[in-house]
Design a protein around this motif. Structure first.
Motif, PDB file in Angstrom:
ATOM      1  N   ARG A  72       0.814  -1.214   0.000  1.00 41.57           N
ATOM      2  CA  ARG A  72       0.000   0.000   0.000  1.00 41.57           C
ATOM      3  C   ARG A  72       0.850   1.269   0.000  1.00 41.57           C
ATOM      4  NH1 ARG A  72      -4.923   0.096   3.870  1.00 41.57           N
ATOM      5  NH2 ARG A  72      -4.892  -1.870   2.788  1.00 41.57           N
ATOM      6  N   GLN A  73       1.859   1.327   0.867  1.00 44.33           N
ATOM      7  CA  GLN A  73       2.661   2.542   1.019  1.00 44.33           C
ATOM      8  C   GLN A  73       3.880   2.606   0.104  1.00 44.33           C
ATOM      9  OE1 GLN A  73       1.733   5.140   2.934  1.00 44.33           O
ATOM     10  NE2 GLN A  73      -0.130   3.971   3.239  1.00 44.33           N
ATOM     11  N   GLN A  74       4.381   1.443  -0.337  1.00 42.93           N
ATOM     12  CA  GLN A  74       5.597   1.422  -1.143  1.00 42.93           C
ATOM     13  C   GLN A  74       5.772   0.065  -1.805  1.00 42.93           C
ATOM     14  OE1 GLN A  74       6.803   2.172   2.490  1.00 42.93           O
ATOM     15  NE2 GLN A  74       6.402   0.045   2.927  1.00 42.93           N
ATOM     16  N   LEU A  75       6.744   0.006  -2.702  1.00 39.50           N
ATOM     17  CA  LEU A  75       7.150  -1.269  -3.281  1.00 39.50           C
ATOM     18  C   LEU A  75       8.183  -1.872  -2.341  1.00 39.50           C
ATOM     19  CD1 LEU A  75       7.753  -0.089  -6.938  1.00 39.50           C
ATOM     20  CD2 LEU A  75       5.941  -1.637  -6.212  1.00 39.50           C
ATOM     21  N   ALA A  76       8.012  -3.115  -1.992  1.00 41.28           N
ATOM     22  CA  ALA A  76       8.998  -3.825  -1.178  1.00 41.28           C
ATOM     23  C   ALA A  76       9.762  -4.762  -2.104  1.00 41.28           C
ATOM     24  CB  ALA A  76       8.316  -4.613  -0.070  1.00 41.28           C
ATOM     25  N   VAL A  77      11.057  -4.505  -2.285  1.00 40.15           N
ATOM     26  CA  VAL A  77      11.914  -5.320  -3.133  1.00 40.15           C
ATOM     27  C   VAL A  77      12.757  -6.190  -2.210  1.00 40.15           C
ATOM     28  CG1 VAL A  77      13.698  -5.303  -4.918  1.00 40.15           C
ATOM     29  CG2 VAL A  77      11.976  -3.477  -4.850  1.00 40.15           C
ATOM     30  N   TYR A  78      12.700  -7.505  -2.410  1.00 42.13           N
ATOM     31  CA  TYR A  78      13.406  -8.436  -1.529  1.00 42.13           C
ATOM     32  C   TYR A  78      14.747  -8.791  -2.152  1.00 42.13           C
ATOM     33  CZ  TYR A  78       8.749  -8.582   0.349  1.00 42.13           C
ATOM     34  OH  TYR A  78       7.531  -8.210   0.867  1.00 42.13           O
ATOM     35  N   LEU A  79      15.816  -8.469  -1.418  1.00 41.65           N
ATOM     36  CA  LEU A  79      17.176  -8.707  -1.882  1.00 41.65           C
ATOM     37  C   LEU A  79      17.914  -9.602  -0.892  1.00 41.65           C
ATOM     38  CD1 LEU A  79      17.957  -5.008  -2.865  1.00 41.65           C
ATOM     39  CD2 LEU A  79      17.296  -6.860  -4.400  1.00 41.65           C
ATOM     40  N   VAL A  80      19.106 -10.013  -1.255  1.00 40.23           N
ATOM     41  CA  VAL A  80      19.914 -10.846  -0.370  1.00 40.23           C
ATOM     42  C   VAL A  80      20.163 -10.087   0.933  1.00 40.23           C
ATOM     43  CG1 VAL A  80      22.148 -10.099  -1.288  1.00 40.23           C
ATOM     44  CG2 VAL A  80      21.924 -12.375  -0.327  1.00 40.23           C
ATOM     45  N   GLY A  81      20.108 -10.778   2.045  1.00 37.92           N
ATOM     46  CA  GLY A  81      20.288 -10.159   3.355  1.00 37.92           C
ATOM     47  C   GLY A  81      21.601  -9.417   3.482  1.00 37.92           C
ATOM     48  N   GLY A  82      21.574  -8.294   4.187  1.00 34.37           N
ATOM     49  CA  GLY A  82      22.779  -7.517   4.438  1.00 34.37           C
ATOM     50  C   GLY A  82      23.191  -6.611   3.288  1.00 34.37           C
ATOM     51  N   PHE A  83      22.356  -6.499   2.251  1.00 27.41           N
ATOM     52  CA  PHE A  83      22.728  -5.685   1.099  1.00 27.41           C
ATOM     53  C   PHE A  83      22.967  -4.225   1.490  1.00 27.41           C
ATOM     54  CE2 PHE A  83      18.263  -4.972   1.383  1.00 27.41           C
ATOM     55  CZ  PHE A  83      18.086  -3.669   0.964  1.00 27.41           C
ATOM     56  N   GLU A  84      22.250  -3.744   2.517  1.00 23.47           N
ATOM     57  CA  GLU A  84      22.372  -2.333   2.889  1.00 23.47           C
ATOM     58  C   GLU A  84      23.757  -1.986   3.412  1.00 23.47           C
ATOM     59  OE1 GLU A  84      20.670  -4.510   6.421  1.00 23.47           O
ATOM     60  OE2 GLU A  84      20.274  -4.488   4.286  1.00 23.47           O
TER      61      GLU A  84
END
Length: 137
Positions: free
Chosen positions: A73-85
């Protein structure tokens, strides 16, 4: 979470916000191009592309999509490999307005972000999940 066989087009047609629906269709096309796999519903609200098998050090294992997203509803949630940030800070700096969570990238609008940086993040995540690339900076 498992593939359901539900029609992706029908799911996308029910996204209530027109802008979010258009963004979801564009992201769907981008992920299909990156993975070379068709979109498939995983559960009731996640669109996934391809699959990979994972196994944790604890012994727990399963299957998940190589790339996936959900038009929330509020945004697109893109699922990436953990720890990407923490691994891909230089790419995130180029991306534009976003938020991150554990393995999630949240975007309000695709037009607000650098498409090349987004494509790079998705591609890197897919490569790591395929075992082609290290999860490096």
């Amino acid at each position: 979470m498992r593939p359901t066989g539900a029609p992706v087009d029908e799911f996308l047609a029910r996204v209530p916000d027109e802008q979010r629906r258009q963004d979801a269709r564009r992201l769907c096309a981008m992920m299909q191009e990156i993975t070379g796999q068709p979109p498939v519903m995983w559960g009731t609200s996640i669109i996934g592309f391809g699959s990979y098998h994972y196994r944790y050090a604890s012994g727990r294992e399963g299957d998940s999509a190589l790339a996936s997203f959900s038009p929330r509803r509020q945004q697109l949630a893109v699922y990436l490999v953990g720890g990407f940030e923490t691994r891909h800070q230089s790419v995130l700096a180029r991306l534009g307005p976003h938020k991150t969570g554990k393995g999630c990238l949240y975007l309000k609008r695709l037009d607000d972000v650098d498409q090349h940086a987004l494509r790079e993040l998705i591609n890197r995540s897919v490569r790591v999940r395929k075992g082609v690339d290290r999860a490096s900076a």
